[in-house]
Design an enzyme around this catalytic site. Structure first.
Site, PDB file in Angstrom:
ATOM      1  N   ASP A  93       0.852  -1.180   0.000  1.00 32.89           N
ATOM      2  CA  ASP A  93       0.000   0.000   0.000  1.00 32.89           C
ATOM      3  C   ASP A  93       0.892   1.236   0.000  1.00 32.89           C
ATOM      4  O   ASP A  93       2.105   1.142   0.154  1.00 32.89           O
ATOM      5  CB  ASP A  93      -0.968  -0.017   1.187  1.00 32.89           C
ATOM      6  CG  ASP A  93      -0.274  -0.030   2.531  1.00 32.89           C
ATOM      7  OD1 ASP A  93       0.941   0.226   2.573  1.00 32.89           O
ATOM      8  OD2 ASP A  93      -0.944  -0.301   3.541  1.00 32.89           O
ATOM      9  N   ASP A 267      -7.788  -7.274   2.172  1.00 31.40           N
ATOM     10  CA  ASP A 267      -6.671  -7.430   3.115  1.00 31.40           C
ATOM     11  C   ASP A 267      -7.079  -6.873   4.466  1.00 31.40           C
ATOM     12  O   ASP A 267      -7.946  -5.993   4.549  1.00 31.40           O
ATOM     13  CB  ASP A 267      -5.429  -6.672   2.626  1.00 31.40           C
ATOM     14  CG  ASP A 267      -5.513  -5.184   2.985  1.00 31.40           C
ATOM     15  OD1 ASP A 267      -4.878  -4.771   3.975  1.00 31.40           O
ATOM     16  OD2 ASP A 267      -6.237  -4.431   2.293  1.00 31.40           O
ATOM     17  N   CYS A 307      -6.288 -27.742   9.943  1.00 26.43           N
ATOM     18  CA  CYS A 307      -5.010 -27.028   9.948  1.00 26.43           C
ATOM     19  C   CYS A 307      -4.077 -27.640  10.993  1.00 26.43           C
ATOM     20  O   CYS A 307      -4.489 -28.421  11.851  1.00 26.43           O
ATOM     21  CB  CYS A 307      -5.218 -25.534  10.209  1.00 26.43           C
ATOM     22  SG  CYS A 307      -5.455 -25.085  11.948  1.00 26.43           S
ATOM     23  N   CYS A 310      -5.241 -27.204  14.668  1.00 22.84           N
ATOM     24  CA  CYS A 310      -6.397 -28.009  15.077  1.00 22.84           C
ATOM     25  C   CYS A 310      -6.088 -29.501  15.090  1.00 22.84           C
ATOM     26  O   CYS A 310      -6.699 -30.263  15.843  1.00 22.84           O
ATOM     27  CB  CYS A 310      -7.579 -27.710  14.170  1.00 22.84           C
ATOM     28  SG  CYS A 310      -8.207 -26.032  14.390  1.00 22.84           S
TER      29      CYS A 310
END
Length: 372
Positions: A93, A267, A307, A310
């Site tokens: 940005d 984002d 994931c 987890c």
């Protein structure tokens, strides 16, 4: 062009777009969420972990990297990709939002913005030309024009003057850009919460023919229904053959609602910030892991997630880490939250492909606890 957007299909049920964004460092499937690596790092995550969770592109911040370590040093290192060991696409940005967030520490003029560093109080000046010089040195695939982000609320006259200055600055950014073959400069649409001013900004910014466009000045404190209303009348005016980027949005409901309104890129620091504060996004809503009810909960953070976090750690263990002040707490929950959002966007893309995004929204909102 350094970056080219390819529209693959539009969802018959919602109008959401499925696309590909071709960049010098790879092709991005859209709609996409971009993890934020403000200071050339996504907080607590290694580049290898970001690849494991299928992050396609990350965002870094011009303002912060200008102040520390300095864009000249990054350029000497071979650019951001080499400096941070990330060989996929990067977006930077312009630093405009950060500069304007400084409040009393900054002074806006037609030439640019004079401000004091939040680090040491030193005085600096960033003009549109300086912002582009910094972004050219950083070497990201997509760079953003320097704009003025009006606060919310703001009166009409202020917003009109602000958007017109943003247009003038956009022209100066385009003239200053030195690497159009390797870096795509995106323009930013402003106009606050005023329909006619948004229409004016879209007309002025798209007339400059950038390879992509961002909707700026949203998610700055306004109610979500107002943000959706602005998108409802703004995105249909944007070119169909260019990428559309909604800046600073990262909650699951806003990602789905934004995609429904034709946004391709998002984002936000939200997933990693709330992770460090002990909050996880899960398939059944938010889990505040620091709460006492998880003291003896030996189940996974999210029973429907596969994931790394987890698969390997319990809510009780994650709560213990958080209460003990261990860095691993933020790392493990950040990993999960980013995995969750990236997989949410994958599901959104599949729903667009199947022309059923509105059905997907209804089911997801019911499960997560959002009101439709």
């Amino acid at each position: 062009m350094a970056v080219k957007y390819e529209l693959i299909k539009e969802c018959k049920q919602s109008g959401a777009r499925l696309g590909r964004l071709h960049t010098p460092h790879g092709t991005i499937e859209t709609p996409i969420f971009m993890p934020v690596g403000t200071q050339a790092t996504v907080k607590t995550m290694t580049p290898e972990e970001l690849k494991e969770i299928n992050a396609q592109i990350i965002l870094s911040n011009t303002y912060h990297l200008y102040l520390r370590p300095g864009h000249e040093l990054v350029e000497k290192a071979g650019g951001l990709h080499k400096f941070m060991n990330w060989n996929k696409p990067i977006l930077t940005d312009s630093g405009g939002f950060q500069v304007f967030s400084l409040g009393d520490l900054r002074k806006i003029s037609e030439e640019g913005v004079e401000f004091r560093s939040h680090i040491d109080g030193s005085k600096h000046f960033i003009s549109p030309e300086k912002a582009i010089e910094i972004e050219n040195a950083l070497g990201a695939d997509i760079i953003m024009a320097f704009d003025e982000c009006a606060p919310y609320p703001a009166d009409r006259e202020y917003v009109k003057n602000s958007l017109e200055r943003t247009t003038r600055w956009a022209k100066r950014c385009k003239e200053a850009h030195r690497n159009p073959d390797t870096q795509a400069l995106f323009g930013i649409i402003q106009g606050g919460m005023y329909k006619d001013l948004r229409e004016q900004s879209v007309a002025e910014i798209t007339a400059l023919d950038f390879p992509g466009y961002a909707v700026g000045g949203l998610s700055v404190g306004e109610p979500k229904p107002l943000m959706y209303e602005v998108l409802d009348y703004t995105t249909p005016l944007m070119p169909k053959d260019k990428a559309r980027y909604l800046m600073g949005v990262g909650s699951p409901d806003c990602l789905i609602e934004g995609a429904i309104r034709g946004i391709d890129m998002f984002d936000c620091v939200l997933p990693t910030r709330i992770a460090r504060n002990g909050t996880a996004m899960t398939s059944v809503g938010k889990v505040v892991i620091k709460n006492a009810k998880y003291t003896e909960d030996f189940g996974p953070l999210d029973p429907n997630c596969d994931c790394y976090t987890c698969r390997n750690y319990s809510r009780a263990y994650l709560r213990h880490l958080y209460k003990a002040g261990e860095i691993l707490s933020g790392r493990l929950v950040s990993y999960h939250n980013l995995y969750f959002l990236l997989n949410l966007m994958k599901d959104v893309r599949e729903a667009i492909k199947a022309d059923c995004l509105l059905d997907f929204r209804k089911e997801f909102f019911e499960r997560y606890g959002y009101d439709l």
